[in-house]
Write a protein that holds these residues in place. Structure first.
Motif, PDB file in Angstrom:
ATOM      1  N   UNK A  75      -5.266  13.968   2.394  1.00  9.03           N
ATOM      2  CA  UNK A  75      -4.257  13.177   1.703  1.00  9.03           C
ATOM      3  C   UNK A  75      -2.887  13.222   2.374  1.00  9.03           C
ATOM      4  N   UNK A 237       0.758  17.456  -6.416  1.00 12.82           N
ATOM      5  CA  UNK A 237       0.186  16.433  -5.539  1.00 12.82           C
ATOM      6  C   UNK A 237      -1.171  16.873  -5.002  1.00 12.82           C
ATOM      7  N   UNK A 273       4.211   9.529 -15.886  1.00 12.71           N
ATOM      8  CA  UNK A 273       4.293   8.441 -16.858  1.00 12.71           C
ATOM      9  C   UNK A 273       3.827   8.845 -18.250  1.00 12.71           C
ATOM     10  N   UNK A 276      -1.189  12.246 -20.536  1.00 17.30           N
ATOM     11  CA  UNK A 276      -2.566  12.195 -20.025  1.00 17.30           C
ATOM     12  C   UNK A 276      -2.616  12.390 -18.505  1.00 17.30           C
ATOM     13  N   UNK A 277      -1.439  12.335 -17.854  1.00 14.72           N
ATOM     14  CA  UNK A 277      -1.420  12.310 -16.392  1.00 14.72           C
ATOM     15  C   UNK A 277      -2.168  13.495 -15.786  1.00 14.72           C
ATOM     16  N   UNK A 278      -3.018  13.206 -14.817  1.00 12.42           N
ATOM     17  CA  UNK A 278      -3.850  14.273 -14.266  1.00 12.42           C
ATOM     18  C   UNK A 278      -3.334  14.767 -12.929  1.00 12.42           C
ATOM     19  N   UNK A 279      -2.498  13.989 -12.274  1.00  5.96           N
ATOM     20  CA  UNK A 279      -1.962  14.441 -10.984  1.00  5.96           C
ATOM     21  C   UNK A 279      -0.737  13.612 -10.652  1.00  5.96           C
ATOM     22  N   UNK A 280       0.015  14.073  -9.683  1.00  4.57           N
ATOM     23  CA  UNK A 280       1.157  13.304  -9.227  1.00  4.57           C
ATOM     24  C   UNK A 280       0.878  12.826  -7.817  1.00  4.57           C
ATOM     25  N   UNK A 281       1.349  11.634  -7.530  1.00  2.00           N
ATOM     26  CA  UNK A 281       1.069  11.069  -6.223  1.00  2.00           C
ATOM     27  C   UNK A 281       2.313  11.107  -5.367  1.00  2.00           C
ATOM     28  N   UNK A 282       2.104  11.612  -4.163  1.00  2.00           N
ATOM     29  CA  UNK A 282       3.196  11.746  -3.231  1.00  2.00           C
ATOM     30  C   UNK A 282       3.363  10.437  -2.462  1.00  2.00           C
ATOM     31  N   UNK A 380       0.131   1.369  -2.365  1.00  2.00           N
ATOM     32  CA  UNK A 380      -0.266   2.466  -3.231  1.00  2.00           C
ATOM     33  C   UNK A 380       0.710   2.592  -4.402  1.00  2.00           C
ATOM     34  N   UNK A 383       0.068  -0.171  -6.845  1.00  2.00           N
ATOM     35  CA  UNK A 383      -1.157   0.036  -7.628  1.00  2.00           C
ATOM     36  C   UNK A 383      -0.909   0.986  -8.792  1.00  2.00           C
ATOM     37  N   UNK A 384      -0.105   2.018  -8.538  1.00  2.00           N
ATOM     38  CA  UNK A 384       0.084   3.028  -9.570  1.00  2.00           C
ATOM     39  C   UNK A 384       1.105   2.592 -10.614  1.00  2.00           C
ATOM     40  N   UNK A 385       2.208   1.992 -10.142  1.00  2.00           N
ATOM     41  CA  UNK A 385       3.280   1.701 -11.079  1.00  2.00           C
ATOM     42  C   UNK A 385       3.285   0.259 -11.567  1.00  2.00           C
ATOM     43  N   UNK A 386       2.608  -0.613 -10.843  1.00  2.00           N
ATOM     44  CA  UNK A 386       2.657  -2.022 -11.203  1.00  2.00           C
ATOM     45  C   UNK A 386       3.946  -2.702 -10.753  1.00  2.00           C
TER      46      UNK A 386
END
Lengths: 637, 227, 253
Positions: A75, A237, A273, A276-282, A380, A383-386
Motif C-alpha cells: 500500500x 492506515x 467519517x 463504523x470506520x474500519x481504517x483510514x486511508x493515506x 482514490x 471514490x472514498x469521499x465523493x
C-alpha cells in the motif's frame, strides 16, 4: 541486562564493508543443511526469504494473508529513497544519512543509518533488474521526485504505487524460489508463538487459518518481518489484518521491545467519517510537493473553500517554515494540523481536517501534469469521499501510520534472543523517533536484500545444523499454550464484540498517546487499558470454533495482544520525559511549540524487557552516540 | 527456468491459446470463402441467368482445383469445429457452480452467442449443400445436362421455410462474423489501443454488408425482383 | 438507508451452500461496502449467529485481498473500484443486493464469500519473474527504457491479483491476470531473455489450473479494478505464438 549493539568501529563509511569482511561465512555446500524460517512476506520478509533461498538455504516463509503478494508494504504509495544523485542536485550517501538521522530527531543509531544510506543505491539497481517499472523521463532514464524532510530529489517512484511494484518485485523473486523448491510457502498461516530452546530461537508455532490446525516448525534461525503495530490504535492506515502478535510473542519469550512510543502520525490521510470506520486511508505525502496546505484564518469560518479569498486563508506551514514549507517532516506537519484544528480552524463536517489545495499547481503546471502525477490518488480520494479534488481542495487529517519502535536488534539485526532476527518495520533500528517519507521501503528492502543474507550467515557459521525436530518438548509446550489460549478466547462467550473492544482501546491510545501526550493523560491511559483488558477477557464474544476458517478468532487473538502492547506504548511514552519526533510531550516544547529534546538525559534507546504478566517490564537502555551528525534543534524554517 | 524441458508437442495441443489460433486461422479461410461466395452469388442480379450458370461451370471446370478447394474448406470447418468443441468443454468445466445472479458488463450479444450461432450455421451449411449442391431438398433445375443454378435458387427460395432458415442463418452469420472478425486479431496477438476500436467498427460493418448481400437474394426472389 | 442482502453462506469448502437473506438498517452513505458488512457481522455475533466470512486486508484497493460478486458483477457496480473502495452512496434505500463468492473451478470456496486463489500464485511461480539473484544487478540507469515502454509495463503491472477477471469471465479464464504479468515483464528490456519461456510456462500453468481460455468477451476488462485492458491478452498471445512457432523454443531475440 547489558545491550551490546555490536556496532563496528572505524570511520563510519567503512564500517559496513569491514564488518561484512569480518562476518563468518557458510560454505556453499553446507547452506542447504540449514533451515531458516521467515515470518511475513512484505518488503523485508519477501526480499529476505528470496535472497536467503538464492544463497542456498532452505527457507520456510509464512504469512497470514492468502498470498505473499498481499503484505501491506503493497500500500505504500509515494516512493523509495536512494542516494543515487542522478539529479546532480548535491545528494550523496552522507546526505541521505544526515537527513535520516536529523529527520529521526537524533534518536537512531548512526551506524545503522549510514549502512542504510549506503545500500540504498543497490536496492534501486536490484529492483530495476527485477523489472520494477519505475517512472522514467523521456530519455529513458529514471525519474526522481522530492519528498518531505529533504531538499534534494532522491525519491524513485512508480506512479502512486511504488510499494506495490517493489513488493511485486520481491514477490516474484520469492515465487521463483518457490518454483525452484528452495522456499516452502505457507500462506494463511499465523505465527502464534516463538519457540526458544537453550536460549536460542529454534522455531515457531503457527495456526493454519484455513483449518485451524496448530503446528510447529523448527529451524536454525528465525526472521520476523511482521510489520508494525499501528493497528493498536484501531484506526490507522495499516491493513485490517496487520498485527503485532508475532513480535509480542517474541517479546514475551525474551526479546526486548524498543521505543514503543515512537509512532508516526501521517499528516495526509482522509478524515474520519463515522463510528463504523474500519481504517483510514493515506494520501501519499508526495501530494505535498504540489498541494498547498491551508485553513481559514478566522476561527469558525464555515464558508466553502472557493468562497474564502486568498487573504483570509492561512497557509500555516508556508508561513511558519519558509525553507521547507509544505515539505516539512511528517511529525511537524501532523502536529501543526492538530494545533490549527484545536484552535477551531479545522474544516469539514467534524472540524478535524485541513485543506490540501491543488488550484495553484494546476494553474502553474496544467491539469494534465497534475493528473499524470497524482491521477490515481485523486481517483482514490474521490471514490472514498465523493468529492472531486480537481475542483474542490482535498480535506486531510493525520492518522496513525508507521511505528518506528519495534523489537530491539543489534547491528546484525539480531534481537536479544540469539538466532531471532527482526527486519523491516518490526524492528526499531533505523528511523529514530520519526521516519522520513520514502524511507520505509528503503529500510525494508535494505534489511531483506542486503543485510540479513550476510549477518544470518555469520550466526549460522558458528552453529552446526542439527536438523532439530518438532518433537522436542518445547514445541509441544508452545502448541499447548496456543491451544489453551484459543480455548480461553472461545470459551468466554460474553456480550461484547471484538471490534467494540478494539475501537475503545484505539480511542484511549489516540487520545492519550497520539499526536501529543501529557504525563497525566498517559497515567490515565495506563489505568484504563488494564481495566478494559480485564473486561475483554471476561466479556468478549468470539463466535465459531477453532477447527475452521474463523476470522473472528484470528482478530480476537490480535486484539488481546494489542491491549498488552498498548500499555507498553503508554509506559514508554510516560517514561520518556522529553519530546522527540513522533513522541510529543506537551510539557516539553519550545516557545514556538516545537518538540524539545533532552539529549543529556534521553539520548538512549528504551528497550523493555518482559518480566512476567504480574510484574512491570524492566527498562534497559542503549546509549546513543552521535559522532558525525551532532544533535541540534531540528529546524525546517 | 529453462532448466526444465517442456514437451512441445503435447504442449501445443494442451494450451487454449493455440486452439484459439486454430480458430482464428480457419476463421480467416472461411471468411475469405464467404467473400468469394457472395461475389459469385451477386451475379444473380446481372439480369442474365447465364451469367451465374457460367460462373458455376467455371468453378466445376477443373475437378482437381474444385476438390482441393473443397478439401481445404472442409478441413478448415472441421478444425474450427473441433477447436470450438474443445474450448467449449474447457469452459463447461471452468465453473462447476454457477452464479445465482450474473450480469453482463463487457461482453455483447454476438460474443455470448458464438457457441449457438456456430452450430446453427454448421447445420445450415449442411442443409445448404444438400439443397443447392446435391439437390436433395428441392430437385435441382437443369439446363440440358448441366444444373441450372439460377433457376434452382429461385425454385428453392420460393419455399418460404427455406428462405426463412436461410435468412435466420445469415443473421447469425452476421453476429458470428462480427465477433470472429475482430476477435481473430486478438487471438493471434494483434491489438492496439487506437486501431482495435476501428477494427471492431470495421468488423461490424463488414459482417453487416456480407449478411445483407446474402439475405438480399431470398428476399429478392420472394418479392419478385429475381424471377 | 435500508438494504436487503442475499448472501451466499457455505460453512466450508465441501459443505453445500445456499443464499441467505439479511435485512440491514441504518446504512450510512459514507460507509464502504465492507464496513456495512462489518456492522452486519457485529450484529450477527451478538445475536449468536455465525458472522459472514469475507476476505479483506488493506481496504484501500491495492492488496487485492477483497472481492466478491455484488448483483452479478465482480466488485460491484462501480468501474475500476474494488469492493473495499465501493461506498454505499452508490446504492439507494430499499436496494436488494446479491453477494456471491468468485466462482471458478480454480478458486474453491473456503467459507461464505472467501475463496482460495493460490492458483494465481502458481501461475506467477511458473515464470512471472526475472531470474536475477540479489546483488547481481547492473546500475539502474545502465539500460535506458523508453518512457512509453515503461508506461505500458506499469499499466499491466498495476494488476492486484484479485481474481475478478476470472470470476467475471464467462469462460472462467484468468487470461487478463496472466497477460498482465507477461506484459509487465515482457515489454521491458530486463524481461527479454526469458520472454519466450515465460509465455510458454505461464500459459501452460494457467491451463493446468483450469483457468481456461479467452474468447474476447471483454467482461474482465469491464470489471478490472485497475483498468487493465484486453491488450495484455493480445500481447500474451503474441509472445506465446512467437515462442511456440517462430522462435521454436529458442530464447527471444
Amino acid at each position: 541486562m547489558e545491550l551490546d549493539a555490536k556496532i563496528p568501529s572505524g570511520p563510519i563509511e567503512d564500517r559496513w564493508d569491514n564488518h561484512k569482511f569480518n562476518l563468518k561465512l557458510v560454505n556453499p555446500a553446507n547452506k542447504r543443511k540449514y533451515n531458516i524460517i521467515v515470518v511475513g512476506t512484505g518488503l523485508a520478509g519477501g526480499s529476505a526469504a528470496a535472497s536467503l533461498a538464492e544463497l542456498g538455504y532452505n527457507v520456510k516463509s509464512f504469512c497470514y494473508q492468502d498470498s505473499p503478494r498481499r503484505a501491506h508494504s503493497i500500500a505504500a504509495q509515494g516512493g523509495i529513497n536512494a542516494a543515487k544523485n542522478y539529479k546532480n542536485d548535491g545528494d550523496s550517501v552522507y546526505r541521505l544519512f544526515y537527513d535520516t538521522v536529523k529527520g529521526g530527531d537524533f534518536r537512531s543509531r548512526e551506524s545503522n543509518v549510514y549502512r542504510l544510506a549506503q545500500v540504498s543505491v543497490n536496492i534501486i539497481d536490484q529492483c530495476v533488474a527485477q523489472g520494477v517499472p519505475f517512472a522514467r523521463e523521456y530519455g529513458g532514464l529514471l525519474d526522481n521526485r522530492s519528498f518531505g524532510g529533504a531538499q534534494v530529489s532522491r525519491t524513485f517512484y512508480a506512479r502512486g504505487q511504488t510499494g506495490q511494484q517493489l513488493l511485486l518485485g520481491a514477490y516474484q523473486a520469492l515465487q521463483r524460489q518457490v518454483s525452484a523448491g528452495q522456499v516452502k510457502m505457507y500462506p494463511r498461516h499465523e505465527m502464534l508463538d516463538l519457540v526458544v530452546i537453550d536460549g536460542r530461537a529454534r522455531g515457531i508455532t503457527v495456526r493454519d487459518l484455513f483449518t485451524g490446525e496448530v503446528a510447529s516448525h523448527a529451524a536454525d534461525a528465525v526472521v520476523l518481518a511482521t510489520g508494525g503495530y499501528g493497528n493498536a490504535y484501531y484506526l490507522s492506515t495499516n491493513a485490517r489484518g496487520c498485527n503485532a502478535t508475532a513480535v509480542w510473542r517474541a517479546y514475551k519469550k525474551g526479546a526486548l521491545f524498543a521505543n514503543p512510543c515512537y509512532t508516526q502520525i501521517h499528516p495526509t490521510c482522509i478524515p474520519v467519517s463515522g463510528e463504523y470506520q474500519s481504517k483510514l486511508t493515506l494520501m501519499s505525502e508526495s501530494l505535498r510537493n504540489d498541494g498547498r496546505i491551508w485553513v481559514p484564518a478566522k476561527i469558525g469560518d464555515k464558508r466553502r473553500p472557493a468562497q474564502i479569498p486568498e487573504a483570509e486563508r492561512d497557509y500555516y506551514l508556508e508561513r511558519k517554515y519558509p525553507a521547507f514549507g509544505n515539505l516539512v517532516p511528517r511529525d511537524v506537519a501532523s502536529r501543526n494540523a492538530k494545533s490549527v484544528c484545536d484552535e477551531g480552524r479545522g474544516v469539514g463536517p467534524s472540524g478535524l481536517g485541513v485543506y490540501l489545495d491543488f488550484a495553484e499547481a494546476m494553474q502553474r503546471l496544467g491539469h494534465h501534469v497534475i493528473a499524470e502525477r497524482y491521477g490515481n490518488l485523486f481517483e482514490m480520494y474521490e471514490r472514498i469521499t465523493g468529492e472531486d479534488p480537481y475542483s474542490v481542495p482535498m480535506r486531510i487529517y493525520p492518522a496513525t501510520h508507521y511505528t518506528m519502535g519495534g523489537l530491539w536488534v543489534d547491528y546484525n539485526l539480531m534481537s536479544t534472543i540469539p538466532g531471532l532476527y527482526v527486519a523491516g518495520e518490526a524492528n526499531f533500528s533505523d528511523h529514530g523517533a520519526n521516519r522520513l517519507g520514502a524511507s520505509a521501503l528503503m529500510q525494508g528492502l535494505a534489511d531483506g536484500y542486503f543485510v540479513l543474507p550476510y549477518t544470518i550467515g555469520d550466526f549460522l557459521a558458528s552453529h552446526r545444523p542439527d536438523q532439530l525436530g518438532v518433537d522436542h518438548p518445547a514445541f509441544k509446550e508452545a502448541e499447548q499454550g496456543v491451544n489453551a489460549r484459543t480455548r480461553q478466547l472461545l470459551g468466554i462467550q460474553g456480550k461484547r464484540t471484538i471490534d467494540s473492544f478494539h475501537r475503545e482501546l484505539g480511542k484511549i491510545l489516540w487520545e492519550h498517546c497520539g499526536m501529543s501526550r501529557t504525563e497525566q493523560g498517559l497515567k490515565d491511559a495506563l489505568g484504563m487499558i488494564p481495566e478494559l483488558r480485564e473486561e475483554f477477557w471476561k466479556d468478549v464474544r468470539v463466535p465459531g470454533e477453532n477447527e475452521e476458517f474463523n476470522q473472528n478468532l484470528e482478530r480476537a487473538g490480535r486484539v488481546a495482544d494489542f491491549f498488552e502492547l498498548g500499555e507498553l506504548i503508554c509506559r514508554d511514552a510516560l517514561e520518556r520525559s522529553e519530546s522527540c519526533g513522533g513522541h510529543f510531550r506537551e510539557e516539553y516544547q519550545t516557545p514556538e511549540g516545537e518538540a524539545l529534546r533532552n539529549d543529556d538525559e534521553y539520548s538512549y534507546v528504551a528497550a523493555w524487557q518482559y518480566q512476567g504478566d504480574s510484574a512491570p517490564p524492566a527498562l534497559v537502555k542503549e546509549h546513543l552516540d552521535f559522532e558525525y551528525v551532532h544533535p541540534s534543534q531540528r529546524s525546517y524554517k | 527456468m529453462s532448466a526444465i524441458a517442456i514437451n512441445r508437442t503435447t504442449f501445443f495441443c494442451r494450451t487454449p491459446v493455440a486452439k484459439k489460433v486454430v480458430m482464428a486461422v480457419t476463421g480467416v479461410i472461411l471468411f475469405g470463402y464467404l467473400i468469394g461466395h457472395l461475389a459469385g452469388n451477386l451475379l444473380i442480379y446481372s439480369g442474365n441467368p447465364a451469367a451465374i450458370n457460367r460462373y458455376a461451370e467455371l468453378l466445376h471446370a477443373s475437378p482437381p482445383m474444385l476438390w482441393t478447394a473443397r478439401i481445404v474448406l472442409l478441413v478448415a470447418v472441421i478444425l474450427h469445429i473441433i477447436a470450438a468443441a474443445q474450448l467449449w468443454l474447457l469452459k463447461r468445466r471452468a465453473r462447476p457452480v454457477g452464479y445465482c445472479r450474473k450480469e453482463e458488463t463487457g461482453s455483447n450479444y454476438a460474443s455470448r452467442t458464438m457457441i449457438w450461432s456456430g452450430p446453427i450455421i454448421a447445420l445450415f451449411v449442411i442443409f445448404h449443400v444438400l439443397h443447392l449442391t446435391a439437390g436433395k431438398i428441392v430437385p435441382l433445375a437443369m439446363a440440358g445436362h448441366e444444373p441450372d443454378v439460377y433457376h434452382s435458387v429461385i425454385d428453392g427460395f420460393r419455399v418460404p421455410m427455406i428462405s426463412a432458415f436461410y435468412i435466420l442463418a445469415m443473421v447469425l452469420l452476421c453476429l458470428h462474423l462480427y465477433h470472429g472478425l475482430w476477435s481473430m486479431f486478438q487471438s493471434v496477438g494483434v491489438s492496439h489501443p487506437r486501431y482495435t476500436p476501428l477494427l471492431k467498427r470495421f468488423a461490424a460493418t463488414f459482417a453487416f454488408i456480407l449478411a445483407i448481400g446474402f439475405i438480399s437474394i431470398p428476399v429478392s426472389v420472394m418479392i419478385g425482383i429475381i424471377r | 438507508m435500508k438494504l436487503t442482502l442475499h448472501i451466499w453462506r457455505q460453512a466450508n469448502s465441501t459443505a453445500p451452500g445456499r443464499m441467505v437473506k439479511y435485512e440491514v438498517d441504518d446504512v450510512s452513505e459514507h460507509m464502504s461496502f465492507l464496513e456495512m458488512l462489518d456492522v452486519l457481522n457485529e450484529k450477527l455475533t451478538l445475536k449468536g449467529e455465525d458472522p459472514i466470512a469475507f476476505d479483506s486486508d488493506c481496504r484501500e484497493g491495492i492488496c487485492g485481498t477483497c472481492g466478491f460478486m455484488v448483483n452479478g458483477v465482480a466488485h460491484g457496480p462501480l468501474p475500476k473500484t474494488t469492493v473495499c473502495q465501493l461506498h454505499m452512496r452508490h446504492f439507494k434505500d430499499g436496494d436488494v443486493l446479491y453477494l456471491e463468492p468468485w466462482r471458478t473451478r480454480a478458486f474453491p470456496v473456503i467459507k461464505d464469500l472467501a475463496v482460495d486463489r493460490s492458483a494465481l500464485d502458481r501461475i506467477v511461480a511458473a515464470g512471472g519473474f526475472v531470474s536475477i539473484d540479489t546483488g547481481a544487478a547492473p546500475d539502474a540507469n545502465a539500460i535506458p527504457v523508453p518512457k512509453e515502454r515503461a508506461e505500458i509495463s506499469m499499466d499491466a503491472a498495476a494488476c492486484i491479483g484479485c481474481g475478478a477477471c476470472a470470476a467475471m469471465c464467462p469462460n472462467g479464464s484468468a487470461s487478463l491476470f496472466t497477460g498482465a504479468k507477461i506484459t509487465h515483464l515482457g515489454v521491458l528490456p530486463q524481461g527479454q531473455p526469458e520472454r519466450n519461456e515465460r509465455a510458454l510456462r505461464m500459459v501452460a500453468q494457467a491451463t493446468e489450473e483450469g483457468l481456461s481460455y479467452c474468447s474476447n468477451h471483454g467482461e474482465c476488462e469491464a470489471v478490472c479494478p485497475k483498468g487493465i485492458t484486453l491488450e495484455v491478452i493480445a500481447r500474451m498471445n503474441r509472445h506465446y505464438i512467437k515462442a511456440e512457432w517462430v522462435d521454436r523454443g529458442q530464447p527471444a531475440e
